[in-house]
Motif scaffolding. Structure first.
Motif, PDB file in Angstrom:
ATOM      1  N   THR A   1      58.540 -25.121  16.958  1.00  0.00           N
ATOM      2  CA  THR A   1      57.745 -24.510  18.019  1.00  0.00           C
ATOM      3  C   THR A   1      57.466 -23.043  17.731  1.00  0.00           C
ATOM      4  O   THR A   1      58.364 -22.293  17.352  1.00  0.00           O
TER       5      THR A   1
ATOM      6  N   GLU B   1      61.347 -16.368  19.102  1.00  0.00           N
ATOM      7  CA  GLU B   1      60.977 -17.609  18.412  1.00  0.00           C
ATOM      8  C   GLU B   1      62.140 -18.145  17.586  1.00  0.00           C
ATOM      9  O   GLU B   1      62.357 -19.370  17.516  1.00  0.00           O
TER      10      GLU B   1
ATOM     11  N   ILE C   1      56.254 -19.476  19.330  1.00  0.00           N
ATOM     12  CA  ILE C   1      56.306 -18.874  20.647  1.00  0.00           C
ATOM     13  C   ILE C   1      54.913 -18.605  21.203  1.00  0.00           C
ATOM     14  O   ILE C   1      54.694 -18.688  22.423  1.00  0.00           O
TER      15      ILE C   1
ATOM     16  N   ARG D   1      65.638 -28.091  27.307  1.00  0.00           N
ATOM     17  CA  ARG D   1      65.327 -26.657  27.255  1.00  0.00           C
ATOM     18  C   ARG D   1      63.871 -26.392  26.870  1.00  0.00           C
ATOM     19  O   ARG D   1      63.260 -25.449  27.370  1.00  0.00           O
ATOM     20  N   LEU D   2      63.317 -27.197  25.973  1.00  0.00           N
ATOM     21  CA  LEU D   2      61.914 -26.998  25.600  1.00  0.00           C
ATOM     22  C   LEU D   2      61.004 -27.228  26.802  1.00  0.00           C
ATOM     23  O   LEU D   2      60.098 -26.429  27.071  1.00  0.00           O
TER      24      LEU D   2
ATOM     25  N   MET E   1      64.243 -20.045  19.884  1.00  0.00           N
ATOM     26  CA  MET E   1      63.638 -21.326  20.237  1.00  0.00           C
ATOM     27  C   MET E   1      63.847 -22.360  19.137  1.00  0.00           C
ATOM     28  O   MET E   1      64.122 -23.528  19.407  1.00  0.00           O
ATOM     29  N   ARG E   2      63.725 -21.941  17.905  1.00  0.00           N
ATOM     30  CA  ARG E   2      63.788 -22.889  16.786  1.00  0.00           C
ATOM     31  C   ARG E   2      65.218 -23.280  16.431  1.00  0.00           C
ATOM     32  O   ARG E   2      65.459 -24.405  15.992  1.00  0.00           O
TER      33      ARG E   2
ATOM     34  N   PHE F   1      66.018 -21.146  26.212  1.00  0.00           N
ATOM     35  CA  PHE F   1      66.793 -21.797  25.165  1.00  0.00           C
ATOM     36  C   PHE F   1      68.242 -21.317  25.117  1.00  0.00           C
ATOM     37  O   PHE F   1      69.037 -21.863  24.351  1.00  0.00           O
TER      38      PHE F   1
ATOM     39  N   PRO G   1      68.577 -22.389  18.371  1.00  0.00           N
ATOM     40  CA  PRO G   1      69.463 -21.741  19.338  1.00  0.00           C
ATOM     41  C   PRO G   1      70.890 -21.653  18.802  1.00  0.00           C
ATOM     42  O   PRO G   1      71.435 -22.645  18.316  1.00  0.00           O
TER      43      PRO G   1
ATOM     44  N   ALA H   1      61.123 -18.092  26.280  1.00  0.00           N
ATOM     45  CA  ALA H   1      62.059 -18.354  25.177  1.00  0.00           C
ATOM     46  C   ALA H   1      63.505 -18.230  25.642  1.00  0.00           C
ATOM     47  O   ALA H   1      64.400 -18.867  25.078  1.00  0.00           O
TER      48      ALA H   1
ATOM     49  N   LEU I   1      53.288 -22.065  22.528  1.00  0.00           N
ATOM     50  CA  LEU I   1      54.015 -22.864  23.508  1.00  0.00           C
ATOM     51  C   LEU I   1      53.055 -23.318  24.609  1.00  0.00           C
ATOM     52  O   LEU I   1      52.366 -22.501  25.229  1.00  0.00           O
TER      53      LEU I   1
ATOM     54  N   ALA J   1      61.301 -24.338  29.145  1.00  0.00           N
ATOM     55  CA  ALA J   1      60.543 -23.181  28.675  1.00  0.00           C
ATOM     56  C   ALA J   1      59.056 -23.347  28.976  1.00  0.00           C
ATOM     57  O   ALA J   1      58.384 -22.401  29.410  1.00  0.00           O
TER      58      ALA J   1
END
Length: 500
Positions: free
Chosen positions: A384, A328, A386, A413-414, A331-332, A478, A334, A475, A389, A417
């Protein structure tokens, strides 16, 4: 230390390396050519010429020179051994990162190679050779540190070595630790050494987790190339673990923030209940731990881990949360720091599975919990999640769906994912995702983190409980390479060298 001096003064005679036979057609080396400066660590005559080849051949020619010897019979294991040893002798392990990734990445390149089809198995290793040459050049620019010989007169006797090493490491005494680790390596087995090093790898938060990563990766590579290579590698490792990151105070005599979680947790582990390993798997506990990682301090996160263990929760449920929490963070935000939350957790999980000492296993759990909030820093609990998602079903199916996902990585990338999660939830192949991710690292990867991150995520995906696996793999989008990115120019060069 600068110039051609090192933190160590002598080479070891022990630590002999795997016999290379005729070195796959490696030309003979005269006595004069093989002679090293007296102050440098040296390896067994059977491996030394190959290490010297990597060290002395210019970057623009080294891949072709190694390829000639591979075509003549030089083995994968021999190349891997020489690559690790060349890095250990030529790249200063401080800070434990940056140019030192030439050493840290060797195990990740090996894992990528193991998972590759035969036609691509050499690509990660040859990429790592080129990375070594880049790091070697950086090392020269920064002072030309080289590993020297150990002071044999200071090496403790076998029965004294363990106590001497632990004392030196506890006191952050570099010269004493260097001599003691040589005595310990010559008398102790791999498992005993790993038990000791695993604790020191997780001791402090300097170098954003690289110390634990180096412990895991060095031992894992030694398992492949042979324990007879261990002496120089563990000297480098001990020196790396004593990196103070510029702090003038001796951490043994100061209350520094990087050391605080360990000191607290060494005492805290005593309060964990007996029989803690026989806990129950519980998704609710994983969610509670994951939520704690989003907002808790390092100490609060350790305390929550202890509470859940004492409530009868299985360690696996906690590791599920650690893996998800690290994913996570990626994801938030990178980037390099979040990436190392993933690779650090991978290293701690490997260590936790390997060590046998009950107290060390408890301590590793608490340290993993404590360090994840440090990777998070002051970032708010926003963005976001995890476990929230939303999956999106790809437009294509089968192999075309995988291609669609990795094309999307280059654009959004989002969304990639979410499509990966949707693909997996519809019964798509996780193996197909893994194969594509690895292949794109070979073709488009440009730095050690591409290999380190992908190797960690693809390995950890298999370690998670089923309800949590897909989220961690998603994830990975990302940081995975996308198919729309530019190809790595080395690939063509490597293939051309091997096919001549």
């Amino acid at each position: 230390m600068t110039g051609r001096r090192s933190f160590l003064k002598t080479a070891t005679g022990a630590g002999a390396l795997v016999t290379l036979g005729q070195m796959g057609g490696l030309p003979g080396v005269t006595a004069a050519e093989a002679r090293l400066p007296a102050h440098l660590v040296r390896f067994h005559p059977d491996i030394e010429p190959l290490v010297r080849l990597l060290e002395e051949t210019p970057r623009e020619k080294v891949l072709e020179e190694v390829a000639i010897r591979v075509r003549q019979g030089l083995s994968y294991r021999e190349v891997l051994a020489a690559l690790l040893l060349a890095g250990v002798r030529n790249v200063q392990p401080r800070p434990v990162g940056f140019k030192f990734h030439a050493v840290l990445v060797v195990n990740s390149a090996h894992l990528a190679s193991l998972a590759s089809p035969d036609s691509e198995r050499w690509l990660p290793i040859f990429w790592a050779i080129d990375q070594f040459k880049s790091s070697q050049a950086a090392n020269v620019r920064e002072g030309n540190w080289l590993m020297g010989r150990v002071d044999e007169a200071a090496v403790p006797k076998g029965h004294q070595a363990r106590e001497a090493f632990i004392k030196a490491m506890d006191n952050w005494d570099e010269s004493a630790a260097d001599a003691a680790v040589v005595g310990l390596t010559r008398t102790a087995g791999a498992n005993e050494l790993f038990e000791i090093f695993a604790r020191y790898g997780a001791r402090d938060f300097r170098d954003i987790g690289h110390k634990a990563i180096y412990v895991a990766n060095s031992f894992r590579t030694l398992e492949v190339i042979g324990w007879q290579h261990a002496e120089a590698v563990l000297r480098s490792l001990a020196y790396a673990l004593l990196d103070r990151s510029g702090a003038k105070e001796n951490p043994a005599k100061a209350d520094l923030a990087a050391d605080r979680p360990f000191r607290q947790n060494v005492e805290a582990v005593k309060a964990i209940r007996e029989g803690w390993l026989a806990g129950k798997m519980e998704a609710g506990a994983t969610k509670e731990m994951l939520q704690g990682l989003r907002t808790a301090s390092a100490q609060e996160s350790s305390e929550l881990t202890m509470k859940l263990l004492n409530d009868g929760i299985a360690p696996q449920s906690l590791f599920d949360a650690y893996f998800e929490g690290a994913g996570e963070l990626m994801m938030r935000a990178p980037g390099i720091v979040s990436l190392h939350a993933v690779t650090f957790t991978n290293a701690i999980h490997y260590a936790w599975n390997r060590v046998q000492d009950d107290e060390t296993r408890r301590l590793l759990l608490l340290q993993n919990a404590a360090f994840l909030p440090l990777f998070r820093g002051d970032r708010p609990d926003e963005g976001t999640r995890i476990d929230a998602l939303e999956p999106v079903t790809p437009e294509a199916t089968g192999d075309e769906a995988v291609a669609e996902i990795f094309a999307e990585i280059s654009e959004d990338r989002l969304l990639a994912a979410r499509k990966m999660l949707g693909y997996l939830e519809k019964g798509g192949s996780a193996q197909a995702i893994s194969d594509a991710a690895r292949r794109l690292v070979f073709l488009k990867g440009t730095n050690s983190h591409d290999y380190k991150f992908s190797s960690a995520v693809l390995e950890d995906h298999e370690q998670l409980s089923p309800p949590w696996r897909d989220g961690l793999l998603a994830a990975g989008a990302f940081y995975f390479r996308g198919s729309g990115e530019r190809d790595n120019e080395l690939v063509g060069r490597i293939r051309g060298a091997l096919e001549k």
